[in-house]
Write a protein that holds these residues in place. Sequence first.
Motif, short mmCIF file in Angstrom:
data_model
loop_
_atom_site.label_atom_id
_atom_site.label_comp_id
_atom_site.label_asym_id
_atom_site.label_seq_id
_atom_site.Cartn_x
_atom_site.Cartn_y
_atom_site.Cartn_z
N ALA A 1 -36.63 -70.77 13.24
CA ALA A 1 -36.22 -69.69 12.34
C ALA A 1 -37.43 -68.91 11.86
N GLY A 2 -37.30 -67.60 11.82
CA GLY A 2 -38.39 -66.75 11.38
C GLY A 2 -38.26 -66.43 9.90
N ASN A 3 -38.38 -65.16 9.58
CA ASN A 3 -38.30 -64.74 8.18
C ASN A 3 -36.85 -64.80 7.71
N SER A 4 -36.67 -64.73 6.42
CA SER A 4 -35.33 -64.75 5.85
C SER A 4 -34.59 -63.48 6.24
N PHE A 5 -33.27 -63.56 6.20
CA PHE A 5 -32.46 -62.41 6.58
C PHE A 5 -31.63 -61.99 5.38
N MET A 6 -31.03 -60.81 5.52
CA MET A 6 -30.12 -60.34 4.50
C MET A 6 -29.05 -59.48 5.15
N ILE A 7 -27.90 -59.42 4.52
CA ILE A 7 -26.80 -58.58 5.00
C ILE A 7 -26.81 -57.30 4.17
N LEU A 8 -26.89 -56.17 4.86
CA LEU A 8 -26.92 -54.88 4.17
C LEU A 8 -25.50 -54.43 3.88
N GLU A 9 -25.19 -54.27 2.61
CA GLU A 9 -23.87 -53.80 2.21
C GLU A 9 -23.86 -52.27 2.21
N PRO A 10 -22.90 -51.63 2.90
CA PRO A 10 -22.84 -50.16 2.91
C PRO A 10 -22.61 -49.61 1.49
N GLU A 11 -23.36 -48.59 1.16
CA GLU A 11 -23.17 -47.94 -0.14
C GLU A 11 -21.95 -47.04 -0.13
N SER A 12 -21.66 -46.47 1.03
CA SER A 12 -20.49 -45.61 1.15
C SER A 12 -20.02 -45.60 2.60
N VAL A 13 -18.71 -45.35 2.77
CA VAL A 13 -18.12 -45.25 4.10
C VAL A 13 -17.31 -43.97 4.14
N GLU A 14 -17.68 -43.07 5.04
CA GLU A 14 -16.99 -41.79 5.16
C GLU A 14 -16.25 -41.75 6.49
N GLU A 15 -14.99 -41.36 6.45
CA GLU A 15 -14.19 -41.23 7.66
C GLU A 15 -14.06 -39.77 8.03
N ARG A 16 -14.21 -39.50 9.32
CA ARG A 16 -14.19 -38.12 9.79
C ARG A 16 -13.26 -38.03 11.00
N VAL A 17 -12.36 -37.04 10.96
CA VAL A 17 -11.44 -36.79 12.07
C VAL A 17 -12.10 -35.81 13.03
N ILE A 18 -12.10 -36.14 14.32
CA ILE A 18 -12.74 -35.31 15.33
C ILE A 18 -11.67 -34.65 16.18
N ASP A 19 -11.83 -33.37 16.43
CA ASP A 19 -10.87 -32.65 17.26
C ASP A 19 -10.87 -33.21 18.68
N GLY A 20 -9.66 -33.42 19.22
CA GLY A 20 -9.53 -33.94 20.58
C GLY A 20 -9.73 -35.44 20.68
N TYR A 21 -9.86 -36.11 19.55
CA TYR A 21 -10.06 -37.56 19.55
C TYR A 21 -9.03 -38.18 18.64
N THR A 22 -8.30 -39.16 19.15
CA THR A 22 -7.19 -39.74 18.39
C THR A 22 -7.66 -40.68 17.29
N GLY A 23 -8.87 -41.20 17.42
CA GLY A 23 -9.36 -42.15 16.44
C GLY A 23 -10.06 -41.49 15.27
N VAL A 24 -10.69 -42.32 14.46
CA VAL A 24 -11.40 -41.86 13.27
C VAL A 24 -12.85 -42.31 13.37
N GLN A 25 -13.76 -41.40 13.19
CA GLN A 25 -15.19 -41.72 13.19
C GLN A 25 -15.61 -42.13 11.78
N ARG A 26 -16.43 -43.19 11.71
CA ARG A 26 -16.87 -43.69 10.41
C ARG A 26 -18.38 -43.53 10.28
N ILE A 27 -18.79 -43.16 9.06
CA ILE A 27 -20.21 -43.00 8.76
C ILE A 27 -20.56 -43.95 7.62
#
Length: 580
Positions: free
Chosen positions: A41-67
Amino acid sequence: MKKFFNKNRIMGIVILILFLLSAFTVVYIHINPGYVHMFPAGNSFMILEPESVEERVIDGYTGVQRIYTVTLPKSVYPGTQIRFYLRHTYATFYLDNSSRADAPAEYNTYHVGHTPGHYWMSIPVHHSLAGEKMHIVLTPVYTSVMREEPEFYFADRDTLLTGIVFPKDRFMLVLSIVTSAAGVFLILFSLTPGLSGDSRRNLFYMGTATICAGIWKLCSLPVFLLIIDYMGIHKEIWYLGTLCYLMMLVLSLRLQISLRSDKGNHVTRLCFYISAITAILLVILQLADCIELHSVLVWYGISMAVLHLISLFGKKPTLHEILWLLPFFITLGLDFMICLIKGSLRGAPFFLLWMLINLFIRGFGFIRDDIEQERQLRFKEVELKESRIRAMMSEIRPHFIHNTLTSIYMLCMEDPGRAQEVVGDFATYLQANFSAISATELTSFNKELEHTRAYIAVESILYEGKLTIEYDIKHTAFRLPPLTLQPIVENAIKYTVGTGRPKAHIIIHTYSDQGNSIIMIEDDGEGYRPASSASGNDDEVHVGIHNVKERLEMMCLGRLEILPRTGGGTLVRILIPGQE
């Protein structure tokens, strides 16, 4: 002791020992994960919690893009990276509104087809970026992965592997490797000598299907991709697992054909051909970028289940088929349900566990079948030896020997040269009879014919001028049990001149028919009487014929038929199957 430890039994014992060791290893690692250190094992790790999640609808795409927006730690160790696991999702990293790393659809170097498959996305983080904000844009391809929430790890590779990923996947990783190894040993066992053709095929197809099952599960584990950690082949690894999934279901149908004793089951064969052609067609369409395999795997599995049911109930199923197919689809269905609920196969061990249990049961079956096969072989050897003894004893007739010696005595005074020939023929006849008791292999037809000619020469002295033998020998390149032809000719003589007829005509034919060797003995006597109507000396003849028939069946799978001859008399037909 040597007979007990033969090759087949040793291989069965090895498979059982490997299964027990593998099961112990899986349980031990699961209970004591701290004893397993794949990497320091190397250095300690951490889990980065997202500060914000933005969903974006893209033309011609049935799914949702997330930022996702995350803030990097203020302390950055050398070699630390941001890593997260994705399935069929494109990812792009932005820092200060500029792209730093991505896996976009138009970047075909890192993947084959229209999606990047399953992979670990990572980006090195320099210490100068400490405390900066980073935007991660995820574009899922399929609806099935659209709602998966990734975890963003900030750690070096070894720490991530030993501290987080391996503890989660250790059970499935070991189980997949053990299953694949068990399949390899099953295939090796199928190559050992002494197995029948059916057993060899059953073991080979079951072993290959087991290997495919293990590789399929192995390629779906995040820990396996992290161990390899090579971005350039991650989609190919997913294709390998998918190909093994396709082959596993096809091989299951092929095993079903092999398990059935009726080789002419057209329904099962048709289902197998349909499944094989479908799998090949899917691979070709994927290589041509016409389809994406991920989108058709569920439908392929459903169609294969339907084909298995059609094949199973196209004929009354055997117990072996039910024991193979019923748990096969129950455990496979459970794993798919877990995958749909959790979004991953990492918590779906039921199918592989059943495959291992099935192999464990088969391991005991190998030893049991081998013991039974050896017992049957010994029983047949004893029967064959007793048959040879009965055959020889039936040929040692005191009256025949007495009459022959008397004739030789008379010839010594009247025709010494002829007497010498008869003594030679009589010695050849007796030698062949006594040799038959210890014979364990087939003899050539020419040698058997020589023995028969010697016997006829002796009988010709006893029935001077009454016996005519015609030889129509068109085929001699085959082998048969000793004392096969002579007892039949003896029987023909007994029921012709032996009953007081003035003359007898006996014909011996041999020829080849569709690879089989045929011997026919005809006589113009009174005809063969069944054993139920025989009495007195006739019992000896019937015992001799029965011995010939028994040895033909045991030693070369031959057949003997006694038929009435057109115009009177008896026709004996012997069939010797084709010999390589």
